[in-house]
Scaffold this active site. Structure first.
Site, PDB file in Angstrom:
ATOM      1  N   PRO A  66     -10.538   5.542  78.682  1.00 58.99           N
ATOM      2  CG  PRO A  66     -11.819   7.353  78.776  1.00 58.99           C
ATOM      3  CD  PRO A  66     -10.779   6.736  79.606  1.00 58.99           C
ATOM      4  CG  HIS A  67      -9.331   2.828  74.214  1.00 64.22           C
ATOM      5  ND1 HIS A  67      -9.762   2.345  75.429  1.00 64.22           N
ATOM      6  CD2 HIS A  67      -9.668   1.826  73.320  1.00 64.22           C
ATOM      7  CE1 HIS A  67     -10.013   0.950  75.279  1.00 64.22           C
ATOM      8  NE2 HIS A  67     -10.166   0.797  73.927  1.00 64.22           N
ATOM      9  CB  ALA A  68     -12.667   6.246  70.276  1.00 66.41           C
TER      10      ALA A  68
END
Length: 154
Positions: A66-68
């Site tokens: 997960p990344h943002a």
């Protein structure tokens, strides 16, 4: 910016309770906000969920990345969670996920963001690395094995 520089031992978490993808992302958002004053847990969670809506970050073999991007992130922030029990992450291969590498980057970090994601994917695509991480017996052991894998890759 190298992964080993942005992944201190205290952000390598061992046997994290899972439950669901949403719970894992909530756990991380709360954890990272408590450890990084400029970040708000609700904002981090909202950005991670928004990214997941574009397509799952479950890359297969029990791994999710997960990344943002966050305007409140001063530099890249990484965390690694080994879940106590695998969770459904809507991964590309349909398999549940137990190894979660989370990456937050500043809003403007285009090339750096992609380079870090590629580095994480390369490390986590290695079957031996995944096996060693799953075989870890403590948080310290998990962090040491992950840093070894990062340095081997580099």
């Amino acid at each position: 910016m190298s992964l080993d520089a942005i992944l201190p031992p205290e952000r390598t978490l061992f046997d994290v309770p899972g439950g669901s993808k949403k719970r894992v992302l909530e756990f991380f958002s709360t954890f990272i906000a408590q450890n990084t004053p400029s970040l708000d847990s609700q904002e981090v969670f909202a950005r991670l969920i928004a990214r997941e809506r574009l397509g799952s970050t479950g890359i297969g073999n029990g791994v999710a990345i997960p990344h943002a991007r966050s305007p409140h992130c001063k530099g890249p922030v990484a965390a690694f969670l080994r879940l106590a029990e695998p969770v459904d992450f809507d991964a590309i291969d349909g398999e549940p996920v137990d190894l979660v590498f989370v990456l937050l980057v500043p809003e403007e970090a285009d090339a750096a963001h992609l380079a870090l994601l590629a580095e994480v994917a390369g490390i986590m695509n290695d079957a031996e690395t995944r096996s060693r991480l799953r075989g870890s017996q403590s948080q310290r052991d998990l962090h040491e094995r992950l840093i070894e894998a990062i340095r081997r890759q580099g």
